[in-house]
Design a protein around this motif. Structure first.
Motif, PDB file in Angstrom:
ATOM      1  N   GLN A  15     -12.747  45.414  25.798  1.00  0.00           N
ATOM      2  CA  GLN A  15     -12.044  46.681  25.903  1.00  0.00           C
ATOM      3  C   GLN A  15     -11.628  47.151  24.513  1.00  0.00           C
ATOM      4  O   GLN A  15     -11.115  46.374  23.710  1.00  0.00           O
ATOM      5  N   GLN A  16     -11.864  48.412  24.261  1.00  0.00           N
ATOM      6  CA  GLN A  16     -11.448  49.012  23.000  1.00  0.00           C
ATOM      7  C   GLN A  16      -9.948  49.225  23.076  1.00  0.00           C
ATOM      8  O   GLN A  16      -9.437  49.759  24.048  1.00  0.00           O
ATOM      9  N   GLU A  17      -9.229  48.772  22.074  1.00  0.00           N
ATOM     10  CA  GLU A  17      -7.780  48.861  22.122  1.00  0.00           C
ATOM     11  C   GLU A  17      -7.276  50.134  21.469  1.00  0.00           C
ATOM     12  O   GLU A  17      -7.827  50.618  20.487  1.00  0.00           O
ATOM     13  N   TRP A  18      -6.225  50.664  22.042  1.00  0.00           N
ATOM     14  CA  TRP A  18      -5.488  51.777  21.461  1.00  0.00           C
ATOM     15  C   TRP A  18      -4.606  51.167  20.386  1.00  0.00           C
ATOM     16  O   TRP A  18      -4.016  50.104  20.608  1.00  0.00           O
ATOM     17  N   PRO A  19      -4.498  51.761  19.203  1.00  0.00           N
ATOM     18  CA  PRO A  19      -3.748  51.111  18.119  1.00  0.00           C
ATOM     19  C   PRO A  19      -2.269  50.890  18.474  1.00  0.00           C
ATOM     20  O   PRO A  19      -1.618  51.767  19.030  1.00  0.00           O
ATOM     21  N   SER A  20      -1.797  49.714  18.139  1.00  0.00           N
ATOM     22  CA  SER A  20      -0.388  49.396  18.316  1.00  0.00           C
ATOM     23  C   SER A  20       0.334  49.805  17.036  1.00  0.00           C
ATOM     24  O   SER A  20       0.047  49.282  15.956  1.00  0.00           O
ATOM     25  N   ALA A  21       1.237  50.783  17.163  1.00  0.00           N
ATOM     26  CA  ALA A  21       1.974  51.291  16.005  1.00  0.00           C
ATOM     27  C   ALA A  21       3.271  51.915  16.491  1.00  0.00           C
ATOM     28  O   ALA A  21       3.301  52.516  17.566  1.00  0.00           O
ATOM     29  N   PRO A  22       4.345  51.766  15.723  1.00  0.00           N
ATOM     30  CA  PRO A  22       5.615  52.338  16.155  1.00  0.00           C
ATOM     31  C   PRO A  22       5.560  53.865  16.232  1.00  0.00           C
ATOM     32  O   PRO A  22       4.820  54.508  15.486  1.00  0.00           O
TER      33      PRO A  22
END
Length: 171
Positions: A7-14
Motif C-alpha cells: 500500500q502506498q502510504e500517505w505522508p506522516s507529517a504534523p
C-alpha cells in the motif's frame, strides 16, 4: 500477507500552523458535507477572501474539502471535525476523526471507474499534505494555494518587456 500489493502510504507529517481566519464545522453525517461545502463556498466568495484568490483555486479548495470530508466520514468515523484556515497565499484544510490507527491509504492499481481516487486528486491540487496521529484522533490535512501568488507569477512571466525606443526624448 505477501499476496496483497504494497500500500502506498500517505505522508506522516504534523498539521502545519498557518495564520489566518479559522473556520470550524462538525460533520455528523454525509449529508452535512453538502451544507458545509455551501457555507465554505460562501465564505471564500466574500470579497475579503476572494480578492486574494482565483476562481480555480477556490474550486480546488471545495473539491479537496469534499474529498477529505467524505473520507473522514467513510473511513474514520466518530466525531468528525473540519477546520479551514484562510491564510495569506494558501489555505489549510484539517479533517479529523476518531480513527487514529487507520491512516489514509491512496488507491493503488484500481480502475478509476471504481472510485477511491480522491487522495490522488488531493495530492495533485495541494502544495503539501499529510496526516498526523494525536491522542484519540487522526488529522488528515492539505495546504492549497490561493492562486494569487501563482497568478502574479504568471502575469509577470507572460508580460512582454516594454519596447525600447532608439531615440531619447527630451521634453
Amino acid at each position: 500477507m505477501a499476496d496483497q500489493p504494497a500500500q502506498q502510504e500517505w505522508p506522516s507529517a504534523p498539521v502545519p500552523s498557518v495564520p489566518g481566519d479559522v473556520w470550524h464545522w462538525q460533520l455528523e453525517a454525509m449529508h452535512v458535507v453538502s451544507r458545509v461545502r455551501s457555507d465554505l463556498r460562501a465564505r471564500i466568495a466574500h470579497p475579503s477572501v476572494a480578492s486574494g484568490s482565483t476562481e480555480d483555486a477556490r474550486d480546488g479548495l471545495l473539491l479537496v474539502f469534499e474529498e477529505l470530508a467524505s473520507n473522514a466520514l467513510r473511513h474514520g468515523g466518530g466525531d468528525v471535525r473540519a477546520v479551514v484556515v484562510a491564510g495569506p497565499g494558501a489555505w489549510l484544510l484539517d479533517l479529523s476523526d476518531e480513527a487514529p490507527d487507520r491512516p489514509p491509504v491512496p488507491a493503488v492499481d484500481r480502475d478509476p471507474a471504481l472510485g477511491g481516487m480522491g487522495l490522488h486528486l488531493v495530492s495533485q491540487l495541494s502544495i503539501s499534505y499529510g496526516w498526523e496521529r494525536r491522542p484519540g484522533r487522526k488529522h488528515v490535512w492539505a495546504r492549497l494555494p490561493s492562486g494569487r501568488a501563482e497568478a502574479r507569477e504568471n502575469q509577470q512571466r507572460d508580460r512582454l518587456p516594454e519596447p525600447r525606443s532608439g531615440e531619447l526624448r527630451h521634453d
